[in-house]
Design an enzyme around this catalytic site. Structure first.
Site, PDB file in Angstrom:
ATOM      1  N   GLY A 220       0.811  -1.226   0.000  1.00 33.56           N
ATOM      2  CA  GLY A 220       0.000   0.000   0.000  1.00 33.56           C
ATOM      3  C   GLY A 220       0.839   1.268   0.000  1.00 33.56           C
ATOM      4  N   SER A 221       0.153   2.378   0.142  1.00 34.44           N
ATOM      5  CA  SER A 221       0.791   3.692   0.098  1.00 34.44           C
ATOM      6  C   SER A 221       1.809   3.858   1.243  1.00 34.44           C
ATOM      7  CB  SER A 221      -0.358   4.707   0.181  1.00 34.44           C
ATOM      8  OG  SER A 221       0.049   5.968   0.437  1.00 34.44           O
TER       9      SER A 221
ATOM     10  N   CYS B 176      -2.370  10.669  10.897  1.00 36.62           N
ATOM     11  CA  CYS B 176      -1.393  11.557  10.238  1.00 36.62           C
ATOM     12  C   CYS B 176      -1.593  13.044  10.562  1.00 36.62           C
ATOM     13  CB  CYS B 176      -1.404  11.331   8.734  1.00 36.62           C
ATOM     14  SG  CYS B 176      -3.043  11.191   8.011  1.00 36.62           S
TER      15      CYS B 176
ATOM     16  N   GLY C 235      -3.153  10.632   1.760  1.00 32.81           N
ATOM     17  CA  GLY C 235      -3.706  10.208   3.046  1.00 32.81           C
ATOM     18  C   GLY C 235      -4.851   9.224   2.897  1.00 32.81           C
TER      19      GLY C 235
ATOM     20  N   ARG D 249     -10.286  17.369   2.266  1.00 33.26           N
ATOM     21  CA  ARG D 249      -9.322  16.754   1.344  1.00 33.26           C
ATOM     22  C   ARG D 249      -9.099  17.727   0.200  1.00 33.26           C
ATOM     23  NH1 ARG D 249      -6.517  12.645   2.969  1.00 33.26           N
ATOM     24  NH2 ARG D 249      -8.240  11.189   3.298  1.00 33.26           N
TER      25      ARG D 249
ATOM     26  N   HIS E  33      -0.029  17.526   4.861  1.00 38.32           N
ATOM     27  CA  HIS E  33      -1.268  18.060   5.434  1.00 38.32           C
ATOM     28  C   HIS E  33      -0.996  19.450   6.030  1.00 38.32           C
ATOM     29  CE1 HIS E  33      -2.975  14.246   4.737  1.00 38.32           C
ATOM     30  NE2 HIS E  33      -2.996  13.742   5.953  1.00 38.32           N
TER      31      HIS E  33
ATOM     32  N   THR F 195       2.696  10.885   4.870  1.00 36.79           N
ATOM     33  CA  THR F 195       3.118   9.472   4.823  1.00 36.79           C
ATOM     34  C   THR F 195       4.506   9.275   5.446  1.00 36.79           C
ATOM     35  OG1 THR F 195       4.017   9.630   2.578  1.00 36.79           O
ATOM     36  CG2 THR F 195       1.722   8.913   2.787  1.00 36.79           C
TER      37      THR F 195
HETATM   38  P1  NAP Z   1      -3.565   1.311   1.274  1.00 35.12           P
HETATM   39  O1  NAP Z   1      -2.717   1.993   0.269  1.00 35.12           O
HETATM   40  O2  NAP Z   1      -4.991   1.056   0.940  1.00 35.12           O
HETATM   41  O3  NAP Z   1      -2.864  -0.119   1.641  1.00 35.12           O
HETATM   42  C1  NAP Z   1      -3.494  -1.065   2.444  1.00 35.12           C
HETATM   43  C2  NAP Z   1      -2.592  -2.263   2.680  1.00 35.12           C
HETATM   44  O4  NAP Z   1      -3.306  -3.209   3.491  1.00 35.12           O
HETATM   45  C3  NAP Z   1      -2.190  -3.012   1.385  1.00 35.12           C
HETATM   46  O5  NAP Z   1      -0.844  -3.411   1.474  1.00 35.12           O
HETATM   47  C4  NAP Z   1      -3.081  -4.251   1.425  1.00 35.12           C
HETATM   48  O6  NAP Z   1      -2.508  -5.378   0.792  1.00 35.12           O
HETATM   49  C5  NAP Z   1      -3.132  -4.507   2.918  1.00 35.12           C
HETATM   50  N1  NAP Z   1      -4.249  -5.381   3.258  1.00 35.12           N
HETATM   51  C6  NAP Z   1      -5.561  -5.258   2.886  1.00 35.12           C
HETATM   52  N2  NAP Z   1      -6.274  -6.313   3.356  1.00 35.12           N
HETATM   53  C7  NAP Z   1      -5.384  -7.120   4.029  1.00 35.12           C
HETATM   54  C8  NAP Z   1      -5.492  -8.363   4.715  1.00 35.12           C
HETATM   55  N3  NAP Z   1      -6.669  -9.012   4.808  1.00 35.12           N
HETATM   56  N4  NAP Z   1      -4.376  -8.884   5.290  1.00 35.12           N
HETATM   57  C9  NAP Z   1      -3.195  -8.233   5.184  1.00 35.12           C
HETATM   58  N5  NAP Z   1      -3.013  -7.064   4.542  1.00 35.12           N
HETATM   59  C10 NAP Z   1      -4.106  -6.515   3.967  1.00 35.12           C
HETATM   60  O7  NAP Z   1      -3.587   2.097   2.657  1.00 35.12           O
HETATM   61  P2  NAP Z   1      -2.476   3.108   3.282  1.00 35.12           P
HETATM   62  O8  NAP Z   1      -2.806   4.499   2.975  1.00 35.12           O
HETATM   63  O9  NAP Z   1      -1.128   2.578   2.962  1.00 35.12           O
HETATM   64  O10 NAP Z   1      -2.779   2.943   4.831  1.00 35.12           O
HETATM   65  C11 NAP Z   1      -2.344   1.809   5.577  1.00 35.12           C
HETATM   66  C12 NAP Z   1      -2.726   1.999   7.046  1.00 35.12           C
HETATM   67  O11 NAP Z   1      -2.063   3.146   7.560  1.00 35.12           O
HETATM   68  C13 NAP Z   1      -4.241   2.259   7.232  1.00 35.12           C
HETATM   69  O12 NAP Z   1      -4.655   1.640   8.410  1.00 35.12           O
HETATM   70  C14 NAP Z   1      -4.307   3.773   7.305  1.00 35.12           C
HETATM   71  O13 NAP Z   1      -5.439   4.217   7.999  1.00 35.12           O
HETATM   72  C15 NAP Z   1      -3.015   4.114   8.026  1.00 35.12           C
HETATM   73  N6  NAP Z   1      -2.460   5.455   7.764  1.00 35.12           N
HETATM   74  C16 NAP Z   1      -2.356   5.959   6.497  1.00 35.12           C
HETATM   75  C17 NAP Z   1      -1.786   7.224   6.294  1.00 35.12           C
HETATM   76  C18 NAP Z   1      -1.608   7.853   4.921  1.00 35.12           C
HETATM   77  O14 NAP Z   1      -1.190   9.026   4.871  1.00 35.12           O
HETATM   78  N7  NAP Z   1      -1.906   7.149   3.825  1.00 35.12           N
HETATM   79  C19 NAP Z   1      -1.316   7.938   7.388  1.00 35.12           C
HETATM   80  C20 NAP Z   1      -1.427   7.399   8.662  1.00 35.12           C
HETATM   81  C21 NAP Z   1      -1.991   6.158   8.826  1.00 35.12           C
HETATM   82  P3  NAP Z   1      -2.978  -5.872  -0.688  1.00 35.12           P
HETATM   83  O15 NAP Z   1      -2.291  -4.955  -1.671  1.00 35.12           O
HETATM   84  O16 NAP Z   1      -2.454  -7.278  -0.745  1.00 35.12           O
HETATM   85  O17 NAP Z   1      -4.462  -5.782  -0.750  1.00 35.12           O
END
Ligand code: NAP
Length: 347
Positions: free
Chosen positions: A15-16, A147, A178, A233, A240, A326
């Site tokens: 993921g991101s 974040c 985000g 957003r 942010h 991030t």
């Molecule tokens: P994202 O791009 O949607 O990535 C989600 C990740 O979760 C992917 O690697 C996905 O793997 C994995 N995943 C989904 N279902 C799963 C399962 N059943 N078992 C194991 N892994 C699974 O989301 P993101 O933005 O990176 O965010 C990740 C986390 O960090 C979230 O909880 C989010 O709230 C938090 N967060 C994000 C930010 C930000 O700025 N983006 C900041 C702070 C916190 P697959 O590719 O295999 O589906």
């Protein structure tokens, strides 16, 4: 002194935030990426097949060819795991890892409010790590705040320490990254501002209270601050921006408030942790700073920028905060927690 590198796994590596972990850990002096894990959708594929790499640095062959494994304690060997899993699944999976003896450092929201789980910004409340002795897991769970909370709370910390805070009002302008990858569609975001981010306002109103609160006899006592947040957003990729109004408990001059920002430093800086920016807060005098495009990468994305400090006719002061969502707000902030754990011999 040469420190032996600790092998780590990234859960949700595709993921991101997972990709940002990879980018930041590639040349890390203390940690080495040993395993990349994700969902059943990705497990068994090479990382290159499983993901669309959207970082600005090229994807190294070594990572591209790594076989992604399932995010489960049966598959993952590394003791230390960085979790960047989707919050819809992260809660129980992280618990399973902790029960199996792993040290889980998570970006997901699921365990942030657990009574025995610390919610850590290393410059603000590293002392809360002491609660880990109250956890019943064979390993442990440590969480990283939301974040937008991280930038805000780091900026509030020097003011809380010096003057006390009565009330805070925040209006955010939050980057598209985000929302994860691929996130919102171009049709939703180009030429637009979306005045809603699910769950974000509640997180911003609750999380700083735990972080700025005290740990007494292994129980968290929240800070008594009234917080109101409105989250939007906007069409920015990373960074942010937050407009903050603040009412202090003790009267302070604008010069004293500025001095509090400028002089703020903390334990990660004293310990010279590899990801700790010096100083943690960059204070800008320019009337039109900070800006996401110009300042999000300060201190390798770990510096929180503050500017536009002025008097407020409703509260005492108002100012603008910027932080990279991030890096400081996710992967970088989590790595800084891990560095703190290593320097305190917790891992
Ligand atoms: P994202 O791009 O949607 O990535 C989600 C990740 O979760 C992917 O690697 C996905 O793997 C994995 N995943 C989904 N279902 C799963 C399962 N059943 N078992 C194991 N892994 C699974 O989301 P993101 O933005 O990176 O965010 C990740 C986390 O960090 C979230 O909880 C989010 O709230 C938090 N967060 C994000 C930010 C930000 O700025 N983006 C900041 C702070 C916190 P697959 O590719 O295999 O589906």
């Amino acid at each position: 002194m040469k420190i032996e590198k600790t092998k780590v796994a990234i859960l949700g590596a595709t993921g991101s935030v997972g990709q940002k972990f990879i980018e930041l850990l590639l040349n890390h002096p203390w940690f080495e990426i040993a395993e990349l894990a994700a969902s059943e959708r990705s497990a068994g594929k090479t990382f290159g097949e499983a993901t669309n790499w959207v970082m600005h640095t090229p994807l190294p062959d070594k990572i591209r060819d790594t076989i992604v494994i399932l995010s489960s304690p049966e598959s993952v060997k590394s003791k230390v795991v960085f979790s960047a899993m989707d919050a819809s699944v992260a809660g129980p999976i992280e618990e399973e890892f902790a029960r199996n003896g792993h040290v889980v450092i998570s970006n997901a929201r699921n365990h942030r409010y657990d009574a025995d789980v610390p919610l850590i910004i290393p410059e603000v409340n590293y002392e809360h790590l002491a609660v880990l002795e109250a956890q019943n897991y064979k390993g442990c769970i440590i969480t990283n705040p939301n974040c937008s909370t991280i930038g805000l709370t780091l900026a509030l910390k020097p003011l809380q320490d010096k003057f006390g805070i009565e009330a805070v009002n925040i209006v955010t302008m939050q980057a598209i990254s985000g929302a994860g990858y691929p996130g919102l569609s171009a049709m939703d975001m180009i030429d637009n501002v979306v005045p809603f981010i699910g769950g974000e306002e509640a997180k911003m109103e609750i999380e700083p209270l735990k972080i700025l609160g005290n740990l007494i006899d292994n129980k968290f006592v929240n800070a008594e601050i009234k917080i109101s947040a409105q989250c939007n957003r906007v069409s920015v990729i990373d960074g942010h921006l937050e407009c903050v109004q603040i009412k202090l408990k003790k009267k302070a001059s604008i010069e004293e408030v500025k001095k509090a920002f400028v002089e703020f430093t903390s334990e990660p800086q004293r310990l010279e942790l590899p990801s700790a920016p010096k100083p943690p807060i960059k204070y800008f005098e320019e009337e039109n700073y900070p800006q996401p495009k110009l300042h999000r990468n300060l201190g390798k994305g770990m510096t929180v920028s503050v500017g536009r400090l002025r008097e407020c006719s409703l509260f005492d002061y108002k100012f603008v905060v910027l932080s990279h969502n991030t890096i400081r707000g996710a992967a970088g902030g989590t790595i800084l927690i891990a560095e703190m754990l290593k320097s305190k011999n917790i891992i």
